[in-house]
Design an enzyme around this catalytic site. Sequence first.
Site, PDB file in Angstrom:
ATOM      1  N   ASP A  45       0.842  -1.196   0.000  1.00  0.00           N
ATOM      2  CA  ASP A  45       0.000   0.000   0.000  1.00  0.00           C
ATOM      3  C   ASP A  45       0.882   1.253   0.000  1.00  0.00           C
ATOM      4  O   ASP A  45       1.875   1.328   0.748  1.00  0.00           O
ATOM      5  CB  ASP A  45      -0.909  -0.012   1.219  1.00  0.00           C
ATOM      6  CG  ASP A  45      -1.764  -1.271   1.263  1.00  0.00           C
ATOM      7  OD1 ASP A  45      -2.657  -1.400   0.422  1.00  0.00           O
ATOM      8  OD2 ASP A  45      -1.503  -2.130   2.125  1.00  0.00           O
ATOM      9  N   ASP A  61     -19.755   3.589  16.691  1.00  0.00           N
ATOM     10  CA  ASP A  61     -19.293   4.926  16.350  1.00  0.00           C
ATOM     11  C   ASP A  61     -20.348   5.644  15.524  1.00  0.00           C
ATOM     12  O   ASP A  61     -21.547   5.397  15.682  1.00  0.00           O
ATOM     13  CB  ASP A  61     -17.962   4.818  15.593  1.00  0.00           C
ATOM     14  CG  ASP A  61     -17.017   5.957  15.909  1.00  0.00           C
ATOM     15  OD1 ASP A  61     -17.278   7.087  15.457  1.00  0.00           O
ATOM     16  OD2 ASP A  61     -16.000   5.718  16.600  1.00  0.00           O
ATOM     17  N   ASP A 115     -28.710   4.988   9.198  1.00  0.00           N
ATOM     18  CA  ASP A 115     -28.098   3.899   8.436  1.00  0.00           C
ATOM     19  C   ASP A 115     -26.657   3.716   8.896  1.00  0.00           C
ATOM     20  O   ASP A 115     -25.862   4.669   8.836  1.00  0.00           O
ATOM     21  CB  ASP A 115     -28.142   4.257   6.942  1.00  0.00           C
ATOM     22  CG  ASP A 115     -27.620   3.132   6.053  1.00  0.00           C
ATOM     23  OD1 ASP A 115     -26.962   2.216   6.565  1.00  0.00           O
ATOM     24  OD2 ASP A 115     -27.859   3.204   4.838  1.00  0.00           O
ATOM     25  N   HIS A 124     -15.814   9.863  11.334  1.00  0.00           N
ATOM     26  CA  HIS A 124     -15.070   9.365  12.493  1.00  0.00           C
ATOM     27  C   HIS A 124     -15.070   7.841  12.548  1.00  0.00           C
ATOM     28  O   HIS A 124     -14.010   7.202  12.710  1.00  0.00           O
ATOM     29  CB  HIS A 124     -15.673   9.949  13.772  1.00  0.00           C
ATOM     30  CG  HIS A 124     -14.873   9.704  15.005  1.00  0.00           C
ATOM     31  ND1 HIS A 124     -15.032   8.568  15.775  1.00  0.00           N
ATOM     32  CD2 HIS A 124     -13.904  10.442  15.619  1.00  0.00           C
ATOM     33  CE1 HIS A 124     -14.200   8.617  16.819  1.00  0.00           C
ATOM     34  NE2 HIS A 124     -13.505   9.750  16.748  1.00  0.00           N
ATOM     35  N   ASN A 165      -3.914  -3.700  -1.292  1.00  0.00           N
ATOM     36  CA  ASN A 165      -4.954  -3.357  -2.261  1.00  0.00           C
ATOM     37  C   ASN A 165      -4.610  -2.067  -3.008  1.00  0.00           C
ATOM     38  O   ASN A 165      -5.456  -1.527  -3.718  1.00  0.00           O
ATOM     39  CB  ASN A 165      -6.318  -3.225  -1.565  1.00  0.00           C
ATOM     40  CG  ASN A 165      -6.275  -2.233  -0.396  1.00  0.00           C
ATOM     41  OD1 ASN A 165      -5.367  -1.407  -0.299  1.00  0.00           O
ATOM     42  ND2 ASN A 165      -7.265  -2.322   0.479  1.00  0.00           N
ATOM     43  N   ALA A 184     -13.803   4.026  29.266  1.00  0.00           N
ATOM     44  CA  ALA A 184     -12.442   3.494  29.391  1.00  0.00           C
ATOM     45  C   ALA A 184     -12.079   3.107  30.815  1.00  0.00           C
ATOM     46  O   ALA A 184     -11.362   2.135  31.044  1.00  0.00           O
ATOM     47  CB  ALA A 184     -11.435   4.516  28.852  1.00  0.00           C
ATOM     48  N   ASP A 201      -4.858   1.439  30.925  1.00  0.00           N
ATOM     49  CA  ASP A 201      -4.116   0.181  30.835  1.00  0.00           C
ATOM     50  C   ASP A 201      -2.867   0.278  29.978  1.00  0.00           C
ATOM     51  O   ASP A 201      -1.770  -0.074  30.417  1.00  0.00           O
ATOM     52  CB  ASP A 201      -5.027  -0.922  30.282  1.00  0.00           C
ATOM     53  CG  ASP A 201      -6.151  -1.267  31.228  1.00  0.00           C
ATOM     54  OD1 ASP A 201      -5.864  -1.501  32.413  1.00  0.00           O
ATOM     55  OD2 ASP A 201      -7.316  -1.285  30.786  1.00  0.00           O
TER      56      ASP A 201
END
Length: 587
Positions: A110, A143, A166, A174, A188, A276, A304
Amino acid sequence: MAPRAHRRRVLAGLVITGAILVAGVTPAGAGDTSQPSTPRGGFVTLAATAVGARTDEGAIRVALTDHDPDGRPHVSSLETDPVTAARLLADPALDAELDGTARLLFEPTDPLFPNQWEHHVTGLPTAWDTTLGDPGVVIAVLDSGVAPHAEFGDRLLAGASFIGTDPTVDPLGHGTAVASVAAGGADNQLGGTGVCPRCSILPVQVADATGSVPWSAAANGLVWATDHGADIVNLSFGSTSPSTVLADAIAYARSRGVVVVAAAGNNGTDTPVYPAAFDGVLSAAGHASGYGRYSWSSYGDWVDVAAPGCATALQFGAFVNVCGTSFASPWTAGLAGLIASADTSRRDVEITNRLLAATVPTDYVAHGRLDATVALSGGIADVALTMSALPHRPVTVRGTYRGDVARVDLLVDGILAASDPAPTDGHWAVTWDATSAGVGPHVLTAAAVDPTGRTIPGEPARVTVFEPDAPAFGDVRPHAFYTEAVGWMVTEGITTGTSPTTFSPDAPVTRGQLATFLWRYAGRPTPATSATFTDTHPDAFYATGVDWMVAEGITTGTSPTTFSPDAPVTRGQLATFLWRLANAGVR
């Protein structure tokens, strides 16, 4: 073709990183007024993609090469015991080397991949040699929606919207960007490469056109994703106020073996951000290419891991650079997808634990920054050599490891020398009898062995084994407490004595002599600045050492204008110099 004398010494498959700590040498100081006749020891790094010269049964494979009259090489492979292998490798009449194995190496074609620092600094290309992902592993993106694109191909599954529109329409761009970071395609010829380029994407729309995410939509979306095959869920949204509704949905997902990953937030503070900060959620902060925390990233012991905070992503049909923990989170989710793809029986706890173990400690999150190589390999033993010369006797070799490591092997010149069968708390240690290797140069390699028996060699370090009684100084007694240390100093090029035949072990050390010793020990670096003391001569043997000590902040002199190079070093001064040397990170 490389000359035989060089090819015979190639150590196929010795690839280690890190630090070996060698205990047992206690140097003692003595005076010196001359420059060394030989340079001090250093490190040699052998880069190789070949590994596996040792079979699962412990035998060593040695490749032997003969040439016919036309120069055609004929290579045979012999499996033998370590002692015979060492003898074959040392025979100057043979063209022999360790018969390692190579692996197919994957690097995407790529066009933007060469610029994707987020993959290169985390070892992701090496992880891809294990797997590129599996379409059967599903990463749900909760999202703003994910727009169909050739970058995703047929790996974009039928999703759902929980805000009444949709899931394949992304008015903010985003969600599409997040999905491309986690699982954008590879090879690709389109833009960059996602972390798990063969994983499938499940779009779940929970954010409206303004970027607002109702807790109810997020909770329902998470439950739906869990019930529709998600293995990993990414949540790149947050609030400083927790939600019981979403916490319950997270608990449900985890009870079904789903890994839940969330962004730590872009507040630049240690204030917890939800989801989170919920228990059981794998939270991700954002680090830069140099591994430091981006100033805008949230941090703290409730976070974390750290992952790349900027990435190449697909947004509104174009590939752009995006930044924020919104993208550190899907990078982490993509790595979780690779782990799941390597063994599809792994679920939430096992995947999460493997990710947490595959970290390099930092001071801004609980576990550290992610290392993709360790996450997929199982573990790696880090070694650093504090001294490049070792005495000809048994010594303790120590190091650290990361990942899922069941055993650490120490290889000397490619041959197994010792093992730590039970390394704990990230540390390992073995006793190596250097008398078995003989005086001269040797290569030490640490290899991490995971619970399945897979061995991952690290990067080699070269050492020189010396005789403790080697210095030919008439005033150095054979078995004095300082004899071995003097041998080490001579081998390291730190001293050549006060004359060709004397070391003067009972003489005091001057400040000028000590400056020279410390500078040589540090590897003779070029000073960044020059000192301006009125009592040091620029051509004196100690001049460069004094300049270096001042530049490194190890000394400020005995006054603003004097260094007193001929004055003896007091024990208090020595303690201060060594403490500052250690804080400067020298060697």
